[in-house]
Design a protein around this motif. Structure first.
Motif, PDB file in Angstrom:
ATOM      1  N   GLY A 240       0.247   4.450  -7.306  1.00  0.00           N
ATOM      2  CA  GLY A 240       0.692   4.189  -8.673  1.00  0.00           C
ATOM      3  C   GLY A 240      -0.378   4.589  -9.684  1.00  0.00           C
ATOM      4  N   PRO A 241       0.001   4.746 -10.948  1.00  0.00           N
ATOM      5  CA  PRO A 241      -0.982   5.112 -11.987  1.00  0.00           C
ATOM      6  C   PRO A 241      -2.120   4.093 -12.117  1.00  0.00           C
ATOM      7  N   ASP A 242      -1.840   2.848 -11.643  1.00  0.00           N
ATOM      8  CA  ASP A 242      -2.873   1.797 -11.728  1.00  0.00           C
ATOM      9  C   ASP A 242      -3.645   1.657 -10.414  1.00  0.00           C
ATOM     10  N   GLY A 243      -3.406   2.605  -9.484  1.00  0.00           N
ATOM     11  CA  GLY A 243      -4.148   2.554  -8.225  1.00  0.00           C
ATOM     12  C   GLY A 243      -3.507   1.664  -7.176  1.00  0.00           C
ATOM     13  N   HIS A 244      -2.287   1.175  -7.448  1.00  0.00           N
ATOM     14  CA  HIS A 244      -1.615   0.369  -6.406  1.00  0.00           C
ATOM     15  C   HIS A 244      -1.013   1.282  -5.359  1.00  0.00           C
ATOM     16  N   THR A 245      -0.752   0.686  -4.194  1.00  0.00           N
ATOM     17  CA  THR A 245       0.008   1.376  -3.165  1.00  0.00           C
ATOM     18  C   THR A 245       0.874   0.358  -2.451  1.00  0.00           C
ATOM     19  N   ALA A 246       1.988   0.796  -1.879  1.00  0.00           N
ATOM     20  CA  ALA A 246       3.015  -0.142  -1.422  1.00  0.00           C
ATOM     21  C   ALA A 246       3.245  -1.106  -2.588  1.00  0.00           C
ATOM     22  N   SER A 247       3.235  -2.424  -2.324  1.00  0.00           N
ATOM     23  CA  SER A 247       3.256  -3.338  -3.475  1.00  0.00           C
ATOM     24  C   SER A 247       1.978  -4.159  -3.520  1.00  0.00           C
TER      25      SER A 247
ATOM     26  N   PRO B  98      -6.256  -0.960  -5.459  1.00  0.00           N
ATOM     27  CA  PRO B  98      -5.899  -1.410  -4.090  1.00  0.00           C
ATOM     28  C   PRO B  98      -5.718  -0.290  -3.078  1.00  0.00           C
ATOM     29  N   ALA B  99      -5.427   0.917  -3.511  1.00  0.00           N
ATOM     30  CA  ALA B  99      -5.297   2.027  -2.544  1.00  0.00           C
ATOM     31  C   ALA B  99      -6.593   2.239  -1.784  1.00  0.00           C
ATOM     32  N   GLN B 100      -7.716   1.756  -2.354  1.00  0.00           N
ATOM     33  CA  GLN B 100      -9.001   1.879  -1.643  1.00  0.00           C
ATOM     34  C   GLN B 100      -9.078   0.952  -0.427  1.00  0.00           C
ATOM     35  N   LEU B 101      -8.122   0.022  -0.314  1.00  0.00           N
ATOM     36  CA  LEU B 101      -8.108  -0.863   0.863  1.00  0.00           C
ATOM     37  C   LEU B 101      -7.617  -0.114   2.106  1.00  0.00           C
TER      38      LEU B 101
ATOM     39  N   LEU C 210      -6.171   9.034  -8.797  1.00  0.00           N
ATOM     40  CA  LEU C 210      -6.551   9.674  -7.528  1.00  0.00           C
ATOM     41  C   LEU C 210      -8.056   9.920  -7.466  1.00  0.00           C
ATOM     42  N   ALA C 211      -8.623  10.430  -8.551  1.00  0.00           N
ATOM     43  CA  ALA C 211     -10.073  10.681  -8.578  1.00  0.00           C
ATOM     44  C   ALA C 211     -10.836   9.365  -8.470  1.00  0.00           C
ATOM     45  N   ALA C 212     -10.335   8.330  -9.142  1.00  0.00           N
ATOM     46  CA  ALA C 212     -11.015   7.020  -9.086  1.00  0.00           C
ATOM     47  C   ALA C 212     -10.975   6.461  -7.665  1.00  0.00           C
ATOM     48  N   VAL C 213      -9.823   6.565  -7.011  1.00  0.00           N
ATOM     49  CA  VAL C 213      -9.678   6.024  -5.651  1.00  0.00           C
ATOM     50  C   VAL C 213     -10.534   6.801  -4.661  1.00  0.00           C
ATOM     51  N   LEU C 214     -10.502   8.122  -4.762  1.00  0.00           N
ATOM     52  CA  LEU C 214     -11.170   8.950  -3.748  1.00  0.00           C
ATOM     53  C   LEU C 214     -12.654   9.142  -4.018  1.00  0.00           C
ATOM     54  N   GLU C 215     -13.023   9.203  -5.300  1.00  0.00           N
ATOM     55  CA  GLU C 215     -14.411   9.587  -5.597  1.00  0.00           C
ATOM     56  C   GLU C 215     -15.181   8.541  -6.399  1.00  0.00           C
ATOM     57  N   GLY C 216     -14.479   7.530  -6.884  1.00  0.00           N
ATOM     58  CA  GLY C 216     -15.159   6.507  -7.671  1.00  0.00           C
ATOM     59  C   GLY C 216     -15.794   5.442  -6.784  1.00  0.00           C
ATOM     60  N   PRO C 217     -16.498   4.510  -7.397  1.00  0.00           N
ATOM     61  CA  PRO C 217     -17.106   3.427  -6.623  1.00  0.00           C
ATOM     62  C   PRO C 217     -16.040   2.525  -6.012  1.00  0.00           C
TER      63      PRO C 217
ATOM     64  N   ASN D 187      -3.382  -0.602   7.955  1.00  0.00           N
ATOM     65  CA  ASN D 187      -4.584  -0.014   8.559  1.00  0.00           C
ATOM     66  C   ASN D 187      -4.575  -0.024  10.078  1.00  0.00           C
ATOM     67  N   SER D 188      -3.557  -0.673  10.677  1.00  0.00           N
ATOM     68  CA  SER D 188      -3.471  -0.638  12.148  1.00  0.00           C
ATOM     69  C   SER D 188      -2.639   0.560  12.605  1.00  0.00           C
ATOM     70  N   ALA D 189      -2.187   1.370  11.651  1.00  0.00           N
ATOM     71  CA  ALA D 189      -1.330   2.521  11.986  1.00  0.00           C
ATOM     72  C   ALA D 189      -2.135   3.662  12.603  1.00  0.00           C
ATOM     73  N   ALA D 190      -1.421   4.552  13.273  1.00  0.00           N
ATOM     74  CA  ALA D 190      -2.053   5.740  13.860  1.00  0.00           C
ATOM     75  C   ALA D 190      -2.314   6.793  12.785  1.00  0.00           C
ATOM     76  N   VAL D 191      -1.328   6.955  11.893  1.00  0.00           N
ATOM     77  CA  VAL D 191      -1.481   7.936  10.809  1.00  0.00           C
ATOM     78  C   VAL D 191      -0.923   7.329   9.524  1.00  0.00           C
ATOM     79  N   VAL D 192      -1.716   7.373   8.462  1.00  0.00           N
ATOM     80  CA  VAL D 192      -1.276   6.926   7.139  1.00  0.00           C
ATOM     81  C   VAL D 192      -1.356   8.127   6.203  1.00  0.00           C
ATOM     82  N   VAL D 193      -0.262   8.410   5.526  1.00  0.00           N
ATOM     83  CA  VAL D 193      -0.208   9.582   4.641  1.00  0.00           C
ATOM     84  C   VAL D 193       0.186   9.146   3.234  1.00  0.00           C
ATOM     85  N   PHE D 194      -0.689   9.456   2.282  1.00  0.00           N
ATOM     86  CA  PHE D 194      -0.370   9.271   0.866  1.00  0.00           C
ATOM     87  C   PHE D 194       0.279  10.539   0.340  1.00  0.00           C
ATOM     88  N   LEU D 195       1.356  10.393  -0.394  1.00  0.00           N
ATOM     89  CA  LEU D 195       1.983  11.525  -1.091  1.00  0.00           C
ATOM     90  C   LEU D 195       1.777  11.287  -2.581  1.00  0.00           C
ATOM     91  N   VAL D 196       1.010  12.186  -3.221  1.00  0.00           N
ATOM     92  CA  VAL D 196       0.637  11.971  -4.620  1.00  0.00           C
ATOM     93  C   VAL D 196       0.871  13.249  -5.413  1.00  0.00           C
TER      94      VAL D 196
END
Ligand code: 6PG
Length: 258
Positions: free
Chosen positions: A155-162, A230-233, A216-223, A198-207
């Motif tokens: 999500g634009p706020d960095g959420h994923t799933a709910s 939450p996508a950083q979890l 996306l930059a904040a999640v992947l490259e930010g602190p 996180n117990s999955a074999a493969v997790v794929v984000f579609l963005v």
């Protein structure tokens, strides 16, 4: 861009020209994951994402050639999250997947595990879904489900799933599924928890899309600040994490992959 995550996990980011190319790559990946799982274990367990991005992927899977590349008779479909609405509500993640995909493939209805968004009691709905996941995976107490594939959005706020910023679900470590109050939306959602994903074999984000470039930059490259992002979890403990993104979403990445 790759790098080890967690203990034994791996991460990679793949950039595609546009949302259509991204969806096609995701369909290839879905079909390969299904083939491998059925070949190795006789069944393919997948958790679908909601939102709008995956719709094109689901439509691709519903038609040739992908339609015939997946053994739907051995496919078991779950959801990563659901809104608290009836299954025929326009906001229902189940309805979107049913119309784009499930109506068009020969998957037994007994192998489609819908989150019960129509229930009055969110906590009971989450507990019921957790039981159905445990039963489907034949889990022993304390065991975690190993989905062959989990699809997620950002999500634009960095959420994923709910798993939304500053919500109670972010800290849950002992349940697979929870009801999560999202004050800023004025609603409650059902969601898989981060450890369940996180117990999955493969997790794929579609963005896809320019509105995802900043998160996306904040999640992947930010602190690391998972309470805000939450996508950083999401870091599969013994699995693979893939980010399939389009060029517009990748625009603010400092180290564009590839
Ligand atoms: C939902 C989704 C949610 C979604 C993101 C991205 O129920 O809305 O599970 O996590 O994946 O909000 O949504 P879009 O793909 O529509 O941008």
């Amino acid at each position: 861009m790759s790098g080890a995550l967690g203990t034994g996990g791996s991460r990679s980011v793949r950039v595609y020209e546009d949302a259509t190319a991204l969806a096609r790559a995701a369909a290839d990946l879905f079909a390969e994951a299904a083939r491998a799982a059925v070949s190795e274990r006789g069944r393919f367990f997948v958790a679908l994402s909601g939102g709008s991005t995956p719709r094109t992927l689901y439509q691709l899977l519903a038609a040739p050639p992908y339609h015939d590349q997946v053994d739907w008779s051995r496919t078991f479909v779950f959801w990563g999250d659901e809104r608290f609405v009836p299954p025929d509500d326009p906001d229902s993640n189940y309805r979107m997947a049913r119309e784009a995909l499930l109506f068009h493939v020969p998957i037994p209805t007994s192998q489609v595990f819908r989150m019960p968004g129509e229930m009055a009691d969110p906590t009971a709905a989450a507990a019921l879904y957790e039981q159905s996941v445990r039963r489907a995976f034949a889990l022993a107490p304390g065991e975690w489900p190993r989905f062959d594939l989990v699809l997620l959005g950002l999500g634009p706020d960095g959420h994923t799933a709910s798993l939304f910023p500053h919500t109670s679900a972010l800290g849950v470590t002992d349940r697979l599924v929870v009801a999560n109050r999202v004050e800023k939306l004025g609603t409650t959602r059902i969601t898989l928890t981060a450890p369940a994903i996180n117990s999955a074999a493969v997790v794929v984000f579609l963005v896809a899309g320019a509105d995802k470039a900043e998160p996306l930059a904040a999640v992947l490259e930010g602190p690391p600040r998972p309470d805000d992002l939450p996508a950083q979890l999401i870091a599969p403990v013994h699995g693979e994490l893939l980010w399939l993104v389009d060029r517009a979403a990748a625009a603010q990445l400092r180290s564009p992959p590839g």
